[in-house]
Design a protein around this motif. Structure first.
Motif, PDB file in Angstrom:
ATOM      1  N   TRP A 343      -4.985   7.384  -5.499  1.00  0.00           N
ATOM      2  CA  TRP A 343      -3.676   7.213  -4.869  1.00  0.00           C
ATOM      3  C   TRP A 343      -3.591   5.882  -4.129  1.00  0.00           C
ATOM      4  O   TRP A 343      -2.559   5.222  -4.164  1.00  0.00           O
ATOM      5  N   TYR A 344      -4.679   5.493  -3.467  1.00  0.00           N
ATOM      6  CA  TYR A 344      -4.669   4.212  -2.753  1.00  0.00           C
ATOM      7  C   TYR A 344      -4.535   3.056  -3.741  1.00  0.00           C
ATOM      8  O   TYR A 344      -3.791   2.087  -3.471  1.00  0.00           O
ATOM      9  N   TRP A 347      -1.028   2.928  -4.770  1.00  0.00           N
ATOM     10  CA  TRP A 347      -0.204   2.417  -3.661  1.00  0.00           C
ATOM     11  C   TRP A 347      -0.271   0.897  -3.586  1.00  0.00           C
ATOM     12  O   TRP A 347       0.748   0.245  -3.326  1.00  0.00           O
ATOM     13  N   HIS A 351       3.197  -1.703  -4.275  1.00  0.00           N
ATOM     14  CA  HIS A 351       3.704  -2.731  -3.350  1.00  0.00           C
ATOM     15  C   HIS A 351       3.253  -4.133  -3.738  1.00  0.00           C
ATOM     16  O   HIS A 351       3.360  -5.061  -2.923  1.00  0.00           O
ATOM     17  N   TRP A 423      -5.580   8.298   5.461  1.00  0.00           N
ATOM     18  CA  TRP A 423      -4.911   8.026   4.189  1.00  0.00           C
ATOM     19  C   TRP A 423      -4.584   9.314   3.453  1.00  0.00           C
ATOM     20  O   TRP A 423      -3.605   9.353   2.670  1.00  0.00           O
ATOM     21  N   PHE A 426      -1.337  10.423   4.801  1.00  0.00           N
ATOM     22  CA  PHE A 426      -0.291   9.440   4.510  1.00  0.00           C
ATOM     23  C   PHE A 426       0.150   9.503   3.048  1.00  0.00           C
ATOM     24  O   PHE A 426       1.347   9.356   2.734  1.00  0.00           O
ATOM     25  N   LEU A 427      -0.792   9.706   2.104  1.00  0.00           N
ATOM     26  CA  LEU A 427      -0.468   9.640   0.681  1.00  0.00           C
ATOM     27  C   LEU A 427      -0.149  10.993   0.065  1.00  0.00           C
ATOM     28  O   LEU A 427       0.440  11.055  -1.026  1.00  0.00           O
ATOM     29  N   GLN A 428      -0.551  12.078   0.705  1.00  0.00           N
ATOM     30  CA  GLN A 428      -0.387  13.406   0.143  1.00  0.00           C
ATOM     31  C   GLN A 428       1.063  13.731  -0.236  1.00  0.00           C
ATOM     32  O   GLN A 428       1.306  14.291  -1.319  1.00  0.00           O
ATOM     33  N   TYR A 430       3.412  11.973  -1.435  1.00  0.00           N
ATOM     34  CA  TYR A 430       4.025  11.154  -2.481  1.00  0.00           C
ATOM     35  C   TYR A 430       3.288  11.233  -3.826  1.00  0.00           C
ATOM     36  O   TYR A 430       3.867  10.850  -4.844  1.00  0.00           O
ATOM     37  N   LEU A 470       2.894   9.802  -9.196  1.00  0.00           N
ATOM     38  CA  LEU A 470       3.965  10.024  -8.228  1.00  0.00           C
ATOM     39  C   LEU A 470       4.622  11.379  -8.451  1.00  0.00           C
ATOM     40  O   LEU A 470       4.868  11.783  -9.591  1.00  0.00           O
ATOM     41  N   PRO A 477       5.938   5.616  -1.606  1.00  0.00           N
ATOM     42  CA  PRO A 477       5.326   5.623  -0.271  1.00  0.00           C
ATOM     43  C   PRO A 477       5.610   4.318   0.462  1.00  0.00           C
ATOM     44  O   PRO A 477       5.725   3.254  -0.165  1.00  0.00           O
ATOM     45  N   LYS A 479       5.090   0.938   2.890  1.00  0.00           N
ATOM     46  CA  LYS A 479       4.034  -0.079   2.912  1.00  0.00           C
ATOM     47  C   LYS A 479       3.261  -0.057   4.216  1.00  0.00           C
ATOM     48  O   LYS A 479       2.107  -0.509   4.256  1.00  0.00           O
TER      49      LYS A 479
END
Length: 535
Positions: A343-344, A347, A351, A423, A426-428, A430, A470, A477, A479
């Motif tokens: 996921w990171y 991400w 961006h 993280w 934060f990412l879960q 999306y 996604l 998500p 930035k």
């Protein structure tokens, strides 16, 4: 005295007198008798020294033993190694290795040859020599039995591929299972033998292909750094600001304990000093490696949150600003190979922090790569030096080799220098997980296809599995805005232990930082006394 025939009595008395004077002289005075006149140009220095030594030896012989013949000891004749003796030792070692050794799986420290064999770590060359000695005396009593030094010399010279593995060497379990089947396949049919051997050859071929891919990426990275005149990780550089491709590798090292002395007191081995974790990210093209020193009180674990936070900090502060990047790491599911790391990576490409991002995992059991080299350089210095606080450890990292760079995550007093973010939280919302993630070894992300991961099981697979990570392609998500994880620090019980049991091993300048005095315990609440119930 010495009697010479044909001499007159007067001459005999003069000879006896001169001989008595000669025997009463010291060795230094005897040596002076051989000195030549300075005007004699034909005299040679080696001849004069030889005559002096001879005369002193004669004087000592006459003084100690009288006029008796000198007995000269003959030098002991050496028994040179004969070809038959060497061949017998070679045959014995090869037979012993055929019975007890395993084939080198292609990944061994300081070993580049794939055809080697390794004995158990509990086996020593002296133990093999004792078995050779016992066997030779039992079955070949007339044959010559070589000494341990000759046995080791022959082994090292003629059989360098047969080694005793070190206890730290972690061999591939798949290779060991396949080799065991190959060794025990004598009674099987030819087809079963061939199938068993093909399984191992296929595994080694896969390992070699993955290693070649890794080495190829390293070579390309070095060529790019040479062409771009890059010699230092002197960031920060804006992300995706330089149009080239870079390669990085990252891994955890075994934690170290401090205070540490090169002559460690014996009592401290029964205690638990303060811990320091190490996480390294290496740029093979320059080459340089940033080593994150994680104090015991600053750690947030070795999970994906810590790994992603350190990698993100590296890109923001040490990255070269490349548009495309390849990352290599080991196959540890709890740290690297999990949905949060994927996921990171997605991400970052969403961006456009990277336009192309590749994530590659080495085969389990064959994961020795560049970070381990620089970890070893640091550990080599660490075991020979003294370290009493984090500053000492950081100085050792910087001085261990030119490519090593130390980066403190935090100090002993609780000051945070590298923030750790949540993280996962934060990412879960999306992203969604990729099914059967363990069976894939190579992942690719493209900024032009946000949220999509392309996965392959092998490096040479032509087809890629395409999966949208996604949950909603229209909801991306943000930035910024990562939730920060505060380090828990040392609890009072741990502080009290360090103060009571470890503080005495610290130098005075580090006692208040490494093992400070714990805060006073909170007062306990008084318990209410229960009154007995009335009857």
């Amino acid at each position: 005295m010495l009697r010479a025939e044909g001499l007159r009595p007067s001459h005999q008395l003069e000879l006896d007198k001169e001989l008595e004077e000669f025997l009463d002289m010291d060795d230094g005075d005897v040596g002076s008798l051989t000195e030549e006149d300075d005007s004699d140009e034909e005299s040679s220095l080696p001849d004069a020294q030889s005559a002096e030594k001879t005369l002193i030896a004669i004087h000592k012989q006459f003084r100690d033993y009288g006029f008796v013949p000198r007995s000269v000891k003959k030098p002991r004749q050496k028994r040179y190694l004969q070809p038959n003796d060497i061949q017998r030792v070679i045959s014995f070692i090869r037979g012993y290795a055929a019975e007890y050794a395993v084939v080198l799986p292609g990944r061994q420290a300081n070993q580049k040859n794939f055809s080697g064999e390794v004995l158990s770590s509990s086996t020593t060359r002296a133990e093999v020599w004792r078995k050779y000695q016992e066997t030779s005396k039992k079955y070949e009593p007339d044959a010559r039995v070589l000494s341990l030094s000759s046995f080791r010399y022959i082994w090292k010279t003629f059989l360098p591929d047969i080694k005793c593995t070190k206890p730290m060497s972690d061999l591939c379990w798949q290779c060991q299972k396949n080799n065991y089947k190959v060794y025990r396949s004598n009674g099987l049919a030819e087809e079963e033998k061939r199938d068993t051997l093909n399984v191992q050859l296929e595994h080694l071929s896969l390992v070699k292909g993955e290693r070649d891919l890794y080495n190829c990426m390293r070579r390309d990275c070095k060529e790019i750094c040479t062409d771009q005149d890059l010699h230092l990780l002197n960031g920060p550089v804006p992300p995706a600001s330089r149009d080239f491709k870079m390669h990085y590798s990252f891994d955890f090292a075994q934690q170290i304990l401090y205070p540490h002395r090169h002559h460690q007191p014996g009592e401290i081995f029964f205690k638990t000093p303060r811990k320091c974790g190490i996480f390294g990210i290496c740029c093979e093209g320059i080459p340089e490696q940033v080593n994150y020193l994680v104090d015991e009180g600053m750690t947030c674990g070795k999970g994906s949150n810590s790994v992603i936070s350190y990698v993100h900090h590296f890109f923001c502060n040490y990255g070269l600003g490349e548009t495309d990047v390849d990352l290599h790491c080991d196959n540890c599911c709890g740290q690297n190979k999990n949905k949060f790391v994927l996921w990171y990576c997605a991400w970052r490409t969403i961006h456009k922090l990277h336009h192309q991002l590749g994530l590659h995992f080495l085969i389990v059991g064959h994961t020795k790569f560049a970070p381990d080299c620089y970890f070893g350089q640091f550990k080599k210095i660490f075991h020979k030096s003294d370290a009493h606080n984090l500053a000492d450890i950081a100085a050792m990292v910087n001085n261990s080799s030119k490519p090593n760079i130390a980066q403190l995550v935090g100090t002993e007093d609780g000051r945070v220098m590298v923030h750790c973010y949540d993280w996962q939280k934060f990412l879960q919302p999306y992203f969604r997980p990729l099914e059967h993630i363990k069976q894939y070894q190579h992942f690719r992300f493209d900024a032009n296809k946000p949220g999509i991961v392309f996965a392959k099981k092998r490096h040479n697979d032509e087809e890629e599995v395409k999966f949208q990570l996604l949950r909603d392609v229209n909801v991306l998500p943000p930035k910024h805005g990562f939730p920060t994880l505060q380090p828990a620090g040392l609890d009072r019980e741990r502080q009290a232990y360090l103060y009571k049991h470890i503080r005495e091993y610290c130098e005075d300048y580090a006692k208040d930082t490494t093992c400070p005095k714990p805060p006073p315990s909170p007062p306990s609440r008084p318990t209410k006394s229960k009154t007995p119930a009335r009857l």
